[in-house]
Design a protein around this motif. Structure first.
Motif, PDB file in Angstrom:
ATOM      1  N   MET A  76     -16.900  13.035 -10.714  1.00 16.98           N
ATOM      2  CA  MET A  76     -16.342  13.322  -9.495  1.00 16.98           C
ATOM      3  C   MET A  76     -14.830  12.946  -9.521  1.00 16.98           C
ATOM      4  N   SER A  77     -14.206  13.516  -8.979  1.00 12.79           N
ATOM      5  CA  SER A  77     -12.637  13.521  -8.887  1.00 12.79           C
ATOM      6  C   SER A  77     -12.336  13.604  -7.526  1.00 12.79           C
ATOM      7  N   VAL A  78     -11.662  12.042  -6.989  1.00 11.32           N
ATOM      8  CA  VAL A  78     -11.219  12.198  -5.532  1.00 11.32           C
ATOM      9  C   VAL A  78      -9.682  12.359  -5.631  1.00 11.32           C
ATOM     10  N   THR A  79      -9.273  13.112  -4.552  1.00  9.22           N
ATOM     11  CA  THR A  79      -7.779  13.305  -4.405  1.00  9.22           C
ATOM     12  C   THR A  79      -7.043  12.003  -4.056  1.00  9.22           C
ATOM     13  N   VAL A  80      -6.176  11.555  -4.700  1.00  3.39           N
ATOM     14  CA  VAL A  80      -5.570  10.399  -4.221  1.00  3.39           C
ATOM     15  C   VAL A  80      -4.486  10.549  -3.048  1.00  3.39           C
ATOM     16  N   ASP A  81      -4.555   9.928  -1.904  1.00  3.68           N
ATOM     17  CA  ASP A  81      -3.723  10.118  -0.699  1.00  3.68           C
ATOM     18  C   ASP A  81      -2.644   8.950  -1.013  1.00  3.68           C
ATOM     19  N   ASP A  82      -1.290   9.652  -1.330  1.00  4.21           N
ATOM     20  CA  ASP A  82      -0.144   8.897  -1.500  1.00  4.21           C
ATOM     21  C   ASP A  82       0.216   7.813  -0.378  1.00  4.21           C
ATOM     22  N   ASP A  83       0.165   8.843   0.769  1.00  3.64           N
ATOM     23  CA  ASP A  83       0.556   8.185   2.024  1.00  3.64           C
ATOM     24  C   ASP A  83      -0.191   6.978   2.264  1.00  3.64           C
ATOM     25  N   LEU A  84      -1.703   6.899   2.119  1.00  6.86           N
ATOM     26  CA  LEU A  84      -2.501   5.811   2.156  1.00  6.86           C
ATOM     27  C   LEU A  84      -2.244   4.686   1.341  1.00  6.86           C
ATOM     28  N   TRP A  85      -1.772   5.106   0.087  1.00  6.33           N
ATOM     29  CA  TRP A  85      -1.659   4.020  -0.871  1.00  6.33           C
ATOM     30  C   TRP A  85      -0.357   3.201  -0.567  1.00  6.33           C
ATOM     31  N   SER A  86       0.494   4.285  -0.282  1.00  9.57           N
ATOM     32  CA  SER A  86       1.950   3.661   0.037  1.00  9.57           C
ATOM     33  C   SER A  86       1.768   2.706   1.236  1.00  9.57           C
ATOM     34  N   ALA A  87       0.968   2.976   2.310  1.00 19.11           N
ATOM     35  CA  ALA A  87       0.878   2.200   3.493  1.00 19.11           C
ATOM     36  C   ALA A  87       0.217   0.959   3.022  1.00 19.11           C
ATOM     37  N   ILE A  88      -0.804   0.807   2.178  1.00 20.81           N
ATOM     38  CA  ILE A  88      -1.590  -0.257   1.624  1.00 20.81           C
ATOM     39  C   ILE A  88      -0.827  -1.141   0.663  1.00 20.81           C
ATOM     40  N   ASP A  96       1.988  -2.303   0.727  1.00 25.43           N
ATOM     41  CA  ASP A  96       2.809  -3.409   1.368  1.00 25.43           C
ATOM     42  C   ASP A  96       1.974  -4.802   1.593  1.00 25.43           C
ATOM     43  N   PRO A  97       2.513  -5.793   0.792  1.00 27.59           N
ATOM     44  CA  PRO A  97       1.556  -7.234   1.253  1.00 27.59           C
ATOM     45  C   PRO A  97       1.306  -7.454   2.382  1.00 27.59           C
ATOM     46  N   ILE A  98       2.260  -7.245   3.348  1.00 22.48           N
ATOM     47  CA  ILE A  98       1.883  -7.600   4.893  1.00 22.48           C
ATOM     48  C   ILE A  98       0.865  -6.836   5.321  1.00 22.48           C
ATOM     49  N   ARG A  99       0.908  -5.833   5.114  1.00 25.99           N
ATOM     50  CA  ARG A  99      -0.149  -4.625   5.758  1.00 25.99           C
ATOM     51  C   ARG A  99      -1.628  -4.811   5.051  1.00 25.99           C
ATOM     52  N   ARG A 100      -1.370  -5.230   3.743  1.00 28.94           N
ATOM     53  CA  ARG A 100      -3.033  -5.693   2.996  1.00 28.94           C
ATOM     54  C   ARG A 100      -3.165  -6.664   3.672  1.00 28.94           C
ATOM     55  N   ARG A 101      -2.434  -7.901   4.007  1.00 28.46           N
ATOM     56  CA  ARG A 101      -2.686  -9.009   4.824  1.00 28.46           C
ATOM     57  C   ARG A 101      -3.434  -8.681   6.006  1.00 28.46           C
ATOM     58  N   MET A 102      -2.658  -7.932   6.873  1.00 24.72           N
ATOM     59  CA  MET A 102      -3.256  -7.541   8.218  1.00 24.72           C
ATOM     60  C   MET A 102      -4.664  -6.607   8.055  1.00 24.72           C
ATOM     61  N   VAL A 103      -4.869  -5.910   6.866  1.00 22.47           N
ATOM     62  CA  VAL A 103      -6.128  -5.264   6.989  1.00 22.47           C
ATOM     63  C   VAL A 103      -7.199  -6.330   6.633  1.00 22.47           C
ATOM     64  N   ASP A 104      -6.815  -7.224   5.980  1.00 26.35           N
ATOM     65  CA  ASP A 104      -7.731  -8.457   5.608  1.00 26.35           C
ATOM     66  C   ASP A 104      -8.283  -9.243   6.952  1.00 26.35           C
ATOM     67  N   LEU A 105      -7.129  -9.337   7.627  1.00 26.93           N
ATOM     68  CA  LEU A 105      -7.394 -10.277   8.870  1.00 26.93           C
ATOM     69  C   LEU A 105      -8.260  -9.423  10.018  1.00 26.93           C
ATOM     70  N   LEU A 158       1.764  -1.965  12.092  1.00 25.97           N
ATOM     71  CA  LEU A 158       0.411  -1.383  12.699  1.00 25.97           C
ATOM     72  C   LEU A 158       0.475   0.258  12.779  1.00 25.97           C
ATOM     73  N   VAL A 159       1.768   0.365  13.252  1.00 21.50           N
ATOM     74  CA  VAL A 159       1.996   2.154  13.485  1.00 21.50           C
ATOM     75  C   VAL A 159       1.621   2.601  11.922  1.00 21.50           C
ATOM     76  N   VAL A 160       2.279   2.184  11.001  1.00 21.78           N
ATOM     77  CA  VAL A 160       1.965   2.750   9.679  1.00 21.78           C
ATOM     78  C   VAL A 160       0.670   2.906   9.256  1.00 21.78           C
ATOM     79  N   LEU A 161      -0.136   1.696   9.431  1.00 20.41           N
ATOM     80  CA  LEU A 161      -1.810   1.969   9.013  1.00 20.41           C
ATOM     81  C   LEU A 161      -2.294   2.596   9.933  1.00 20.41           C
ATOM     82  N   ASN A 162      -1.892   3.045  11.223  1.00 22.35           N
ATOM     83  CA  ASN A 162      -2.347   4.019  12.233  1.00 22.35           C
ATOM     84  C   ASN A 162      -2.254   5.342  11.841  1.00 22.35           C
ATOM     85  N   ARG A 163      -1.194   5.655  11.290  1.00 23.41           N
ATOM     86  CA  ARG A 163      -0.606   6.736  10.946  1.00 23.41           C
ATOM     87  C   ARG A 163      -1.512   7.353   9.953  1.00 23.41           C
ATOM     88  N   VAL A 164      -1.789   6.413   8.772  1.00 23.21           N
ATOM     89  CA  VAL A 164      -2.723   7.032   7.858  1.00 23.21           C
ATOM     90  C   VAL A 164      -4.172   7.020   8.139  1.00 23.21           C
TER      91      VAL A 164
END
Length: 118
Positions: free
Chosen positions: A1-13, A15-24, A51-57
């Motif tokens: 199975m091949s999944v298309t990679v969403d560059d915008d999603l991975w660009s958002a993730i 960032d270390p602050i955004r990853r920490r926010m998702v963890d929290l 949060l705007v960036v995470l919401n956008r993706v």
């Protein structure tokens, strides 16, 4: 199975602050910009921008709660991100195995050349 990679999603993730926010948010179930800013080394305004960036993706969704907004991780989008990461990982595993086989074949060829012929 091949999944298309969403560059915008991975660009958002990416960032270390955004990853920490998702963890929290995952740990707490939900949070506001204010509650997140208390636990992060950035201002509330910076948290809001992240949060705007995470919401956008689509990684989080927003629910109005009085004067603030509550943010929650979108489980379906998170599962999609995990599937993408697993697909990228398996692709790289296959590539590394091919490189290993080529390197071993080269090494075997060099060993044959160094064996003296009688």
């Amino acid at each position: 199975m091949s999944v298309t990679v969403d560059d915008d999603l991975w660009s958002a993730i990416g960032d270390p602050i955004r990853r920490r926010m998702v963890d929290l948010l995952l740990a707490d179930g939900a949070g506001t910009a204010t509650t997140l800013s208390r636990r992060l080394p950035v201002t509330r305004q910076a948290v809001s921008k992240h949060l705007v960036v995470l919401n956008r993706v689509g990684l989080i969704h927003v629910t109005p709660s009085g004067r603030e907004k509550r943010y929650q991780v979108d489980e379906a989008q998170l599962a999609r991100a995990v599937a993408q990461l697993a697909d990228v990982g398996s692709t790289w595993d296959a590539r590394l195995q091919r490189i290993k086989r080529i390197a071993e074949a080269i090494q075997r060829g060099q060993e044959k050349e160094t064996i003296p012929k009688n």
